[in-house]
Each structure stands twice: as structure tokens, then as C-alpha cells.
Design a protein around this motif. Structure first.
Motif, PDB file in Angstrom:
ATOM      1  N   MET A   2       0.821  -1.208   0.000  1.00  0.00           N
ATOM      2  CA  MET A   2       0.000   0.000   0.000  1.00  0.00           C
ATOM      3  C   MET A   2       0.863   1.270   0.000  1.00  0.00           C
ATOM      4  SD  MET A   2      -3.060   1.075   2.599  1.00  0.00           S
ATOM      5  CE  MET A   2      -3.798  -0.528   2.420  1.00  0.00           C
ATOM      6  N   LEU A   3       1.981   1.252   0.703  1.00  0.00           N
ATOM      7  CA  LEU A   3       2.841   2.439   0.742  1.00  0.00           C
ATOM      8  C   LEU A   3       3.504   2.687  -0.615  1.00  0.00           C
ATOM      9  CD1 LEU A   3       4.429   2.036   4.287  1.00  0.00           C
ATOM     10  CD2 LEU A   3       2.629   3.627   3.576  1.00  0.00           C
ATOM     11  N   CYS A   4       3.796   1.626  -1.329  1.00  0.00           N
ATOM     12  CA  CYS A   4       4.327   1.776  -2.683  1.00  0.00           C
ATOM     13  C   CYS A   4       3.289   2.440  -3.577  1.00  0.00           C
ATOM     14  CB  CYS A   4       4.734   0.416  -3.248  1.00  0.00           C
ATOM     15  SG  CYS A   4       5.364   0.485  -4.937  1.00  0.00           S
ATOM     16  N   ARG A   5       2.053   1.958  -3.510  1.00  0.00           N
ATOM     17  CA  ARG A   5       0.987   2.554  -4.322  1.00  0.00           C
ATOM     18  C   ARG A   5       0.775   4.014  -3.948  1.00  0.00           C
ATOM     19  NH1 ARG A   5      -1.672  -2.447  -3.391  1.00  0.00           N
ATOM     20  NH2 ARG A   5      -3.117  -1.443  -1.955  1.00  0.00           N
ATOM     21  N   ARG A   6       0.843   4.322  -2.670  1.00  0.00           N
ATOM     22  CA  ARG A   6       0.674   5.722  -2.238  1.00  0.00           C
ATOM     23  C   ARG A   6       1.807   6.591  -2.766  1.00  0.00           C
ATOM     24  NH1 ARG A   6      -1.251   4.849   4.048  1.00  0.00           N
ATOM     25  NH2 ARG A   6      -3.328   4.090   3.509  1.00  0.00           N
ATOM     26  N   ALA A   7       3.022   6.088  -2.718  1.00  0.00           N
ATOM     27  CA  ALA A   7       4.153   6.857  -3.245  1.00  0.00           C
ATOM     28  C   ALA A   7       3.960   7.130  -4.734  1.00  0.00           C
ATOM     29  CB  ALA A   7       5.466   6.120  -2.989  1.00  0.00           C
ATOM     30  N   HIS A   8       3.481   6.124  -5.471  1.00  0.00           N
ATOM     31  CA  HIS A   8       3.168   6.308  -6.891  1.00  0.00           C
ATOM     32  C   HIS A   8       2.099   7.385  -7.059  1.00  0.00           C
ATOM     33  CE1 HIS A   8       4.926   3.291  -9.683  1.00  0.00           C
ATOM     34  NE2 HIS A   8       5.208   2.655  -8.561  1.00  0.00           N
ATOM     35  N   PHE A   9       1.042   7.291  -6.272  1.00  0.00           N
ATOM     36  CA  PHE A   9      -0.073   8.225  -6.400  1.00  0.00           C
ATOM     37  C   PHE A   9       0.380   9.658  -6.147  1.00  0.00           C
ATOM     38  CE2 PHE A   9      -3.846  10.535  -5.112  1.00  0.00           C
ATOM     39  CZ  PHE A   9      -4.775  10.115  -6.044  1.00  0.00           C
ATOM     40  N   PHE A  10       1.118   9.869  -5.069  1.00  0.00           N
ATOM     41  CA  PHE A  10       1.565  11.225  -4.747  1.00  0.00           C
ATOM     42  C   PHE A  10       2.592  11.737  -5.759  1.00  0.00           C
ATOM     43  CE2 PHE A  10       0.096   9.945  -0.395  1.00  0.00           C
ATOM     44  CZ  PHE A  10      -1.036  10.746  -0.420  1.00  0.00           C
ATOM     45  N   GLY A  11       3.463  10.862  -6.240  1.00  0.00           N
ATOM     46  CA  GLY A  11       4.407  11.256  -7.279  1.00  0.00           C
ATOM     47  C   GLY A  11       3.709  11.639  -8.569  1.00  0.00           C
ATOM     48  N   SER A  12       2.708  10.858  -8.952  1.00  0.00           N
ATOM     49  CA  SER A  12       1.965  11.160 -10.174  1.00  0.00           C
ATOM     50  C   SER A  12       1.152  12.441 -10.035  1.00  0.00           C
ATOM     51  CB  SER A  12       1.034   9.991 -10.535  1.00  0.00           C
ATOM     52  OG  SER A  12       1.788   8.847 -10.848  1.00  0.00           O
TER      53      SER A  12
END
Length: 101
Positions: free
Chosen positions: A22-32
Motif C-alpha cells: 500500500m505504501l508503494c501505491r501511495r508513493a506512486h499516487f503522490f508522485g503522479s
């Protein structure tokens, strides 16, 4: 990743397995999200340096997610186009609640 996927439809399920944390997906989301904001700023300001900021924030968020949380190699190293497409499909699915984050 040793198998090259012939279609995006075949690649995307694999892509999701590489973003199980989930933290990986969140990092992707915030980066995007920050990449989109930087691209918008480049249009508003007519300053191309914001495009550099978009690339750094977009890839930076993804790489932080993979190297610190997911502990795997980003799929963009093996299949960059499908990975780019997968990132935006995953982004949309998180934004619309179809994928938890």
C-alpha cells in the motif's frame, strides 16, 4: 521480470503484483499527482523547467515506493511503455476507489 508481455492486458495484472504494498501505491499516487501539478504549472508559467520537475517527482515517487517499500525493481526498467500506461491506469483506479491505496 523475465517474461515480456505481448499486450498491456497481459502486463497489467503482473504490474499490480509489483505494487502490492500500500505504501508503494501511495508513493506512486503522490508522485503522479505532483507530476500533474508540475505539468500544469509549466503550461501556466510557460517555463519548461517545470517539465523536469514533473519527471523528477513522478519517477521519484515511484522509485521511492519500489526501493523503500515494495523492495523490488520498477517494471519501467523492463517494459517502459506498458509500465507508464500501468501507472496511469493504477492512478485512475486509486482515484476512483477501484483499487485501495
Amino acid at each position: 521480470m523475465s517474461t515480456r508481455h505481448a499486450s498491456f492486458a497481459a502486463f497489467y495484472p503482473y504490474y499490480l503484483t509489483q505494487h502490492a504494498n500500500m505504501l508503494c501505491r501511495r508513493a506512486h499516487f503522490f508522485g503522479s499527482t505532483s507530476a500533474l501539478a508540475a505539468l500544469a504549472q509549466s503550461v501556466v508559467s510557460m517555463n519548461a523547467w517545470w517539465i523536469v520537475a514533473a519527471l523528477v517527482s513522478g519517477y521519484g515517487g515511484a522509485w521511492v515506493g519500489h526501493f523503500f517499500y515494495e523492495k523490488n525493481r520498477p517494471a519501467s526498467f523492463a517494459q517502459p511503455l506498458y509500465s507508464f500506461m500501468g501507472d496511469w491506469v493504477m492512478y485512475w483506479q486509486m482515484l476512483t476507489g477501484k483499487l485501495s491505496w
